[in-house]
Design a protein around this motif. Structure first.
Motif: not given
Lengths: 394, 367
Positions: A175-194, B247-255
């Motif tokens: 479905n083109l109307a949808i992007l790569d699904i956001v996983r909670v692990g990826d979101i941390q990096e985005k929130l940290l980088a604002r 994220t790596t910076e903010n995880l205690f045990f990234p590996s």
């Protein structure tokens, strides 16, 4: 004597060594497959309260086998509670189930629109999904139009657990109307980088069906969802940053409707003008597709017809991309296109100077010019030439 | 002053394996965080290469000195090089240092197990269970320790490779770029962090005495360090590529969290973090084991009349006590950073002093 001592030690060992502090009987666990987070009815801005709905599995009803005793009720159970923090609510729920909540298999977390439009609320709520040791970093996050808890009550035709139905739906990439699904692990990096990012939005169409509403756009600086791209705008966004998802678009060839299946999208962004107030991006899009359907009776073996298909597709793609760019730049003023990431990657010096006011404040993103250049190749016509002869143009 | 009946039974390849299993330890778990905190995007790889290079140099000098006194204990050649009182001081300092390292490992394994596996079991019980196995292993012969290292190595390396290979598909280039955006200060700090993680090479000072013919040992020790440099490099890049710098910076045990990112399709092994936990336990076990062994060994060098088993049983309660001292994770982090600074500085001082004395005396005249 010695032998007696050995036997004695062994007996003592059986008492003390076999113990296990952390034993958890599988019957004592309540597996959560999906959660939904809403604002509680009595919530106010000064005193926000959230409502957490957890979907627990009822294993007895999950299998079809249990001939006798097994009940025929639903294979899931939705438990809702309100409170201040998610963990607190979740612990409260234990009282209702008398079982231990287990989030090892949690797949989907739904956030209602009210929650994500409240500044900062989304990032506060995501914290627990990352901090909890049992939760995977692969939990999928989605926005729900209206009440999120309602989505967990859907009764699909061939799936017993609503959360599992939503999960499978999100894994479907056609479905083109949808992007790569956001996983909670990826979101941390985005929130940290604002960073701003798009996130899928779902809607309950009827009690048996959930559909994609579009793509919600989260602004990293305002810390909330600023709007939702719908239908064609959402498809347009896929041409900017879609990697996995493909699908069809409707075009018109010789005034007859036709559909082209997009097989591959390759997007390349280049920065043409480095002046801060007038950044100029050129977005090159290579699209590969095949003819999926045509209502007309054109001879697709004819080169002119093929060119016509390609032109129509190109115009359509550029049109919908333009639409989403306009909405993002003018209405939402939020960079969900990933141009900021491009600057960060390839022009780090420039990025340092604009990042404070990228899609916030001065908003260099809205001020920049985005040129789109599309190239469409129709690879195959499908398996047939045409269905009827009719009065084709060529 | 030879080590009775225990000399010359391991090969120099065993030294390489010991160096590898001793360096891969707790700091491998946290290294990506320490590097990411001081560098931008994926620039930390340079710090690992630099750190690995510097440490290989030191490892070469140290093992060169040690191997030119074949089958002599650290205490005996240190006495020869820098006079006996100073050698006593050096040796006892090493005892304390390795005792501290061993108790730190015991504490951290209990924290890790507590955090990711058992939340009901008291930390003390986990630590004690682990320590008892360590004590049992140390009570045996040195040969057993080296055999154990050889036995564990494929599992450890295999585990690390799984950890590196499985998430490859999740790498995002936007996390790796741009390159070289870190300032000099950041690089220096990161290089220092990476050096601290390589400090396990210090064991060659003590174990070379056990090598049958130590001519090639320096080369082997360096090779061990280089293997780890390479593994750390891969692990770091995968960590940053998958999780991202911030994220790596903010995880205690990234590996460790890297393994929680990946789902293996098929359901049965959906989560492989629990399987990797076994590998981490082994990794920490070998490090703790060798640290405790050296603590016992150095003490016995100075006080030759002591019986090994008595030394072990005296040190064990002390070790357990030290490991339970830090109150919470913040104290533990402080202890860890103070301890690693101390280890680095002390090892550098000892290496330089021994090296200078070695040059002045013109090598081993007795040999």
């Amino acid at each position: 004597m010695r032998r007696v001592a050995v036997v004695f030690i062994l007996i003592v060992c059986t008492v003390f060594v076999s113990g296990c502090w952390d034993k958890q009987e599988i019957e004592q666990r309540a597996f959560v497959y999906g959660v939904a987070i809403d604002l509680s009815e009595d919530s106010s801005t000064s005193n926000p309260e959230i409502k957490l709905t957890q979907q627990l599995i009822v294993p007895e009803n999950l299998t079809n086998m249990g001939g006798g005793g097994g009940g025929s009720g639903p294979a899931f159970q939705n438990l809702s509670k309100t409170g201040k923090t998610l963990i607190d609510i979740s612990r409260e729920t234990i009282k209702l189930t008398s079982r231990r909540i287990d989030v090892t298999h949690l797949n989907v977390a739904l956030f209602s629109e009210d929650v994500v439009k409240e500044p900062k609320m989304f990032e506060q709520l995501v914290d627990v999904f990352l901090r909890e040791r049992d939760a995977r970093r692969g939990i999928k996050l989605v926005i729900a139009s209206g009440k999120a808890e309602e989505l967990l009550t859907v009764e699909p035709e061939h799936e017993k657990i609503p959360a599992e139905y939503i999960n499978k739906m999100l894994e479907e990439t056609g479905n083109l109307a949808i992007l790569d699904i956001v996983r909670v692990g990826d979101i941390q990096e985005k929130l940290l980088a604002r960073e701003s990012f798009p996130i899928a939005q779902l809607k309950m169409k009827n009690p048996k069906e959930i559909i994609y509403e579009g793509i919600a756009v989260y602004n990293g600086h305002q810390e909330k969802v600023v709007g939702t791209l719908k239908d064609e705008e959402a498809k347009g966004l896929s041409f900017f940053r879609g990697k996995r998802h493909t699908g069809t678009i409707n075009i018109e060839v010789y005034r007859k409707p036709a559909a082209v299946e997009i097989l591959k999208i390759k997007t390349k962004v280049t920065l043409k003008n480095k002046e801060m107030n007038n950044l100029k991006f050129l977005v090159n899009v290579d699209v590969n597709g095949l003819i999926a359907e045509q209502f007309g009776t054109e001879n697709v073996m004819n080169e002119d017809v093929l060119r016509e298909f390609e032109n129509a597709t190109r115009e359509k793609v550029e049109e919908i991309m333009r639409k989403s760019v306009d909405t993002l730049q003018k209405d939402f003023q939020t960079d969900a296109l990933g141009l900021g990431v491009h600057l960060k990657k390839f022009h780090p010096k420039l990025w340092e100077s604009v990042k404070g006011n990228w899609d916030y404040g001065e908003n260099y993103f809205s001020q920049s010019t985005i040129d789109i250049n599309t190239d469409v190749t129709i690879e195959t016509p499908g398996t047939i030439n045409r269905t009827a002869l009719g009065g084709g143009t060529k | 002053m030879k080590l009775q009946s225990e000399e010359g039974f391991i090969s120099d390849r065993d030294i390489m394996i010991a160096v590898i299993s001793n360096i891969i330890g707790l700091l491998t778990l946290t290294l990506p965080r320490l590097l990411a905190a001081n560098t931008n995007s994926s620039d930390g790889w340079l710090a690992i290469v630099l750190g690995g290079g510097i440490v290989s140099f030191f490892a070469y000098i140290v093992s060169k000195i040690a191997s030119s006194f074949p089958n002599q204990s650290f205490f005996s050649y240190a006495s020869y090089l820098v006079s006996k009182p100073l050698a006593v001081f050096f040796t006892l300092m090493f005892t304390l240092q390795y005792l501290a390292i061993a108790s730190f490992q015991v504490r951290e394994i209990s924290v890790l197990a507590h955090q990711y596996l058992f939340d009901q079991t008291p930390r003390e019980v986990i630590a004690l269970a682990f320590l008892l196995v360590v004590i049992y292993a140390v009570s045996g012969s040195h040969a057993a320790i080296f055999r154990l290292n050889v036995l564990f190595l494929p599992i450890i390396i295999g585990g690390l490779l799984i950890l590196i290979l499985l998430p490859l598909g999740f790498i995002r280039t936007e996390n790796l770029l741009p390159v070289f955006q870190t300032d000099i200060k950041g690089y220096l700090k990161a290089t220092y962090s990476s050096i601290t993680s390589f400090m396990g090479f210090g064991i060659v000072l003590f174990y070379i005495a056990l090598v049958k013919s130590p001519e090639n040992t320096p080369k082997m020790a360096v090779r061990g360090v280089l293997v780890i440099t390479f593994l750390n490099l891969l692990l770091y890049i995968v960590c940053i590529g998958v999780l991202g710098n911030l994220t790596t910076e903010n995880l205690f045990f990234p590996s460790f969290d890297l393994s929680r990112t990946v789902d293996i399709p098929g359901g049965f092994f959906q989560r492989f973090d629990s399987i990797l936990f076994v590998v981490w336990t082994m990794i920490i076990f070998t490090t703790a084991l060798m640290a405790f062994d050296i603590a016992v060994m150095t003490l016995m060098m100075v006080f030759e009349k002591l019986k090994k088993i008595k030394v072990i049983f005296t040190l064990s309660p002390i070790l357990f006590f030290i490991s339970m001292l830090p109150k919470d994770y913040l104290e533990l982090t402080k202890v860890s950073s103070v301890m690693s600074s101390f280890i680095v500085i002390y090892l550098v001082i000892v290496t330089i002093l021994l090296g200078v004395a070695y040059k002045i005396k013109g090598g081993n005249q007795n040999a």
